[in-house]
Scaffold this motif. Sequence first.
Motif, PDB file in Angstrom:
ATOM      1  N   VAL A 131      30.010  44.587  48.941  1.00 32.11           N
ATOM      2  CA  VAL A 131      30.579  45.272  47.787  1.00 32.11           C
ATOM      3  C   VAL A 131      31.049  44.246  46.759  1.00 32.11           C
ATOM      4  O   VAL A 131      31.302  43.082  47.102  1.00 32.11           O
ATOM      5  N   PRO A 132      31.160  44.638  45.486  1.00 30.58           N
ATOM      6  CA  PRO A 132      31.465  43.657  44.435  1.00 30.58           C
ATOM      7  C   PRO A 132      32.736  42.857  44.651  1.00 30.58           C
ATOM      8  O   PRO A 132      32.801  41.677  44.299  1.00 30.58           O
ATOM      9  N   TRP A 133      33.784  43.474  45.213  1.00 30.49           N
ATOM     10  CA  TRP A 133      35.040  42.753  45.386  1.00 30.49           C
ATOM     11  C   TRP A 133      35.290  42.330  46.827  1.00 30.49           C
ATOM     12  O   TRP A 133      36.440  42.048  47.210  1.00 30.49           O
ATOM     13  N   ALA A 134      34.221  42.246  47.655  1.00 30.92           N
ATOM     14  CA  ALA A 134      34.370  41.566  48.938  1.00 30.92           C
ATOM     15  C   ALA A 134      34.769  40.125  48.657  1.00 30.92           C
ATOM     16  O   ALA A 134      34.337  39.529  47.665  1.00 30.92           O
ATOM     17  N   LYS A 135      35.582  39.546  49.513  1.00 35.04           N
ATOM     18  CA  LYS A 135      36.113  38.217  49.220  1.00 35.04           C
ATOM     19  C   LYS A 135      36.244  37.387  50.486  1.00 35.04           C
ATOM     20  O   LYS A 135      36.528  37.910  51.578  1.00 35.04           O
ATOM     21  N   ALA A 136      36.010  36.094  50.334  1.00 36.01           N
ATOM     22  CA  ALA A 136      36.161  35.153  51.440  1.00 36.01           C
ATOM     23  C   ALA A 136      36.530  33.807  50.850  1.00 36.01           C
ATOM     24  O   ALA A 136      35.981  33.395  49.822  1.00 36.01           O
ATOM     25  N   PRO A 480      49.521  51.036  36.817  1.00 33.72           N
ATOM     26  CA  PRO A 480      48.446  50.613  35.919  1.00 33.72           C
ATOM     27  C   PRO A 480      47.109  50.504  36.630  1.00 33.72           C
ATOM     28  O   PRO A 480      47.018  50.536  37.864  1.00 33.72           O
ATOM     29  N   GLU A 481      46.074  50.353  35.838  1.00 32.82           N
ATOM     30  CA  GLU A 481      44.732  50.093  36.353  1.00 32.82           C
ATOM     31  C   GLU A 481      44.594  48.596  36.598  1.00 32.82           C
ATOM     32  O   GLU A 481      44.982  47.777  35.772  1.00 32.82           O
ATOM     33  N   TYR A 482      44.049  48.234  37.764  1.00 33.19           N
ATOM     34  CA  TYR A 482      43.838  46.828  38.112  1.00 33.19           C
ATOM     35  C   TYR A 482      42.336  46.546  38.127  1.00 33.19           C
ATOM     36  O   TYR A 482      41.614  47.116  38.955  1.00 33.19           O
ATOM     37  N   PRO A 483      41.847  45.679  37.255  1.00 31.23           N
ATOM     38  CA  PRO A 483      40.398  45.411  37.221  1.00 31.23           C
ATOM     39  C   PRO A 483      39.852  44.870  38.532  1.00 31.23           C
ATOM     40  O   PRO A 483      38.675  45.067  38.837  1.00 31.23           O
ATOM     41  N   GLN A 484      40.701  44.177  39.310  1.00 29.66           N
ATOM     42  CA  GLN A 484      40.211  43.560  40.544  1.00 29.66           C
ATOM     43  C   GLN A 484      40.327  44.490  41.754  1.00 29.66           C
ATOM     44  O   GLN A 484      40.092  44.065  42.886  1.00 29.66           O
ATOM     45  N   VAL A 485      40.665  45.764  41.512  1.00 33.25           N
ATOM     46  CA  VAL A 485      40.798  46.733  42.602  1.00 33.25           C
ATOM     47  C   VAL A 485      39.759  47.828  42.429  1.00 33.25           C
ATOM     48  O   VAL A 485      39.653  48.433  41.362  1.00 33.25           O
ATOM     49  N   ILE A 486      38.996  48.078  43.472  1.00 32.30           N
ATOM     50  CA  ILE A 486      38.010  49.153  43.434  1.00 32.30           C
ATOM     51  C   ILE A 486      38.728  50.491  43.540  1.00 32.30           C
ATOM     52  O   ILE A 486      39.440  50.760  44.508  1.00 32.30           O
ATOM     53  N   HIS A 487      38.547  51.334  42.539  1.00 37.35           N
ATOM     54  CA  HIS A 487      39.163  52.656  42.539  1.00 37.35           C
ATOM     55  C   HIS A 487      38.451  53.515  41.509  1.00 37.35           C
ATOM     56  O   HIS A 487      37.814  52.995  40.583  1.00 37.35           O
ATOM     57  N   HIS A 488      38.568  54.828  41.662  1.00 42.71           N
ATOM     58  CA  HIS A 488      37.974  55.757  40.704  1.00 42.71           C
ATOM     59  C   HIS A 488      38.979  55.975  39.575  1.00 42.71           C
ATOM     60  O   HIS A 488      39.858  56.839  39.646  1.00 42.71           O
ATOM     61  N   TYR A 489      38.863  55.168  38.531  1.00 42.66           N
ATOM     62  CA  TYR A 489      39.822  55.232  37.422  1.00 42.66           C
ATOM     63  C   TYR A 489      39.397  56.331  36.451  1.00 42.66           C
ATOM     64  O   TYR A 489      38.701  56.093  35.478  1.00 42.66           O
ATOM     65  N   ALA A 490      39.831  57.522  36.734  1.00 49.47           N
ATOM     66  CA  ALA A 490      39.461  58.691  35.932  1.00 49.47           C
ATOM     67  C   ALA A 490      40.699  59.548  35.711  1.00 49.47           C
ATOM     68  O   ALA A 490      41.654  59.493  36.499  1.00 49.47           O
ATOM     69  N   PRO A 491      40.724  60.363  34.650  1.00 47.95           N
ATOM     70  CA  PRO A 491      41.873  61.248  34.428  1.00 47.95           C
ATOM     71  C   PRO A 491      42.174  62.153  35.615  1.00 47.95           C
ATOM     72  O   PRO A 491      43.335  62.451  35.889  1.00 47.95           O
ATOM     73  N   ALA A 492      41.133  62.592  36.324  1.00 48.69           N
ATOM     74  CA  ALA A 492      41.357  63.446  37.482  1.00 48.69           C
ATOM     75  C   ALA A 492      42.147  62.742  38.570  1.00 48.69           C
ATOM     76  O   ALA A 492      42.794  63.380  39.399  1.00 48.69           O
ATOM     77  N   ALA A 493      42.096  61.402  38.579  1.00 49.95           N
ATOM     78  CA  ALA A 493      42.840  60.616  39.560  1.00 49.95           C
ATOM     79  C   ALA A 493      44.155  60.097  38.996  1.00 49.95           C
ATOM     80  O   ALA A 493      44.826  59.287  39.633  1.00 49.95           O
TER      81      ALA A 493
END
Length: 527
Positions: A131-136, A480-493
């Motif tokens: 996934v895009p924000w997998a990290k090591a 707030p919205e965090y660009p480095q966090v995967i989440h569904h950033y939508a008004p419904a959420a």
Amino acid sequence: MSTGTDTAAPYRSPLRAGRDGFARLLRAEWTKFRTVRGWVLAMGAAALVTVLLGVLLATGMRTVCSNGPVEIRCPALPTGPGGEAVDDKFYFVYRQLTGDGSITARVTSMAGQIRLPDAVPGVRNVVPGVVPWAKAGVMVKESGEQGSPYAAVMVTGEHGVRMQHDFTHDTAGRPGKVSERSPRWLRLTRTGETLTGYESADGVTWAAVGTVRLAGLPDTVRIGMFAASPGHLTVTQGGISGSSSAMRFAEVTAVFDRVGLEGTAPAGAWSRQDVGVTLGPDGLPHHPGGLVESGGTFTVTGVGDIAPRLGDAVVETPLTGVAIGLIAVIVVAVTFMTAEYRRGLIRTTLLASPRRGRVPAAKAVVIGAAAFAAGLVAAGVTVPLGTRLLREGGTPVLPVSALTELRVIVGCAAMFAATAVFALALGALFRRGVAAVAAAVVMIILPHILATASVLPVDAAQWLLRVTPAAAFAILQSVPEYPQVIHHYAPAAGFYPLAPWAGLAVLCGYAVLALGLAVFLLRRRDA
């Protein structure tokens, strides 16, 4: 000889007279408002319905966890150094470091697996991928406790090299993915409370990614390598039927070699910890991480994330009744204006105040103040009471600072006030209660319902909440919205396209524009 005494009339400046005249007009409008029992009761009802709906929602939500077959109270959310709720789940291979030192490692590959929506019901659809924000990468962490301070420099699935610390902070390094043909060298050095991250393509020429200070970092810390992978987010776009999201399992495996450790650290085998691992009903780790060490090569597998936590209830969750309360405010504000026309009192009011622009201005001050008071009571009761009821029912509520909670409460009151002024101005423009109420509801309440009820595509929902007065609902967003966090950033959420005060400013702009137009037309047309 005259015995009379000439007395000159006292001088009153036009400015002073103007102020006194507006003050008298304010008192007159306030007297009108408070003497109509229906208006006062309806404004109180706006606050009451907001509180009651919030309490009803909070008491109806209940969350439990399990320890095998036994239901238990869910543990408290881990919090980071800044007090925010965090996800702190990863696999850590480490040693204890006392004093200053550094760790250097080369990352030669990142691989993993992702669970996608099942193509065949009942058959797990797991595919290779990262996934895009997998990290090591390499990390210094105060302790093995979730939420403890840390700094790390890492490679990611699709966002290049990053340096992150204390969950909310993220600094970008060079872009690009890691592979055997294009490995990345990482280095993290500690000097007291200061940590500096470096990256290199060849292990010879190094570039600094960032420098951070972890105040209060103890003399002995953990230093080592880690791997983590947040879940795979799937968003299903349904056209006019809106969208839905789901987070599914994903893990990452990273290969480290050329590992070097400088400083005072014990020799021997590396320690390991599956930080925050979830235990299944049988008491065994669910999706555990792992380490395979062979000839100086470390293959580390991890799941989870090291980031701010999102997706739980928030302090504004109990404010679900705000939209209903605003409808009551709209009705009161409109009738406060249109009653003058319906009863033929507008001519008397204008005779008492020949400067016509003052009349709607005075009414706006009075109705705005009354609505602000109602909103302040509504939010001031609902937010603390509702969040307490949610927590008592086991529902996690993301913590925020006292200033943020105060902003939500005062912002809600300001939204009530701005809505009242806007509705009053529409009443002056339309002169008809039904038309003005309908216009205010369509412009403020309806866009919010359409945007948050998942009946529109996300882009359309966000557009509505940028250009309509419903943008003001952004003032209620606490996390707030965090660009480095995967989440569904939508008004419904619960995430709005504008910043909180910017959203409120949109409604205020509509209110000022409508009020200005109402004053202009009142001066030009017959009462």
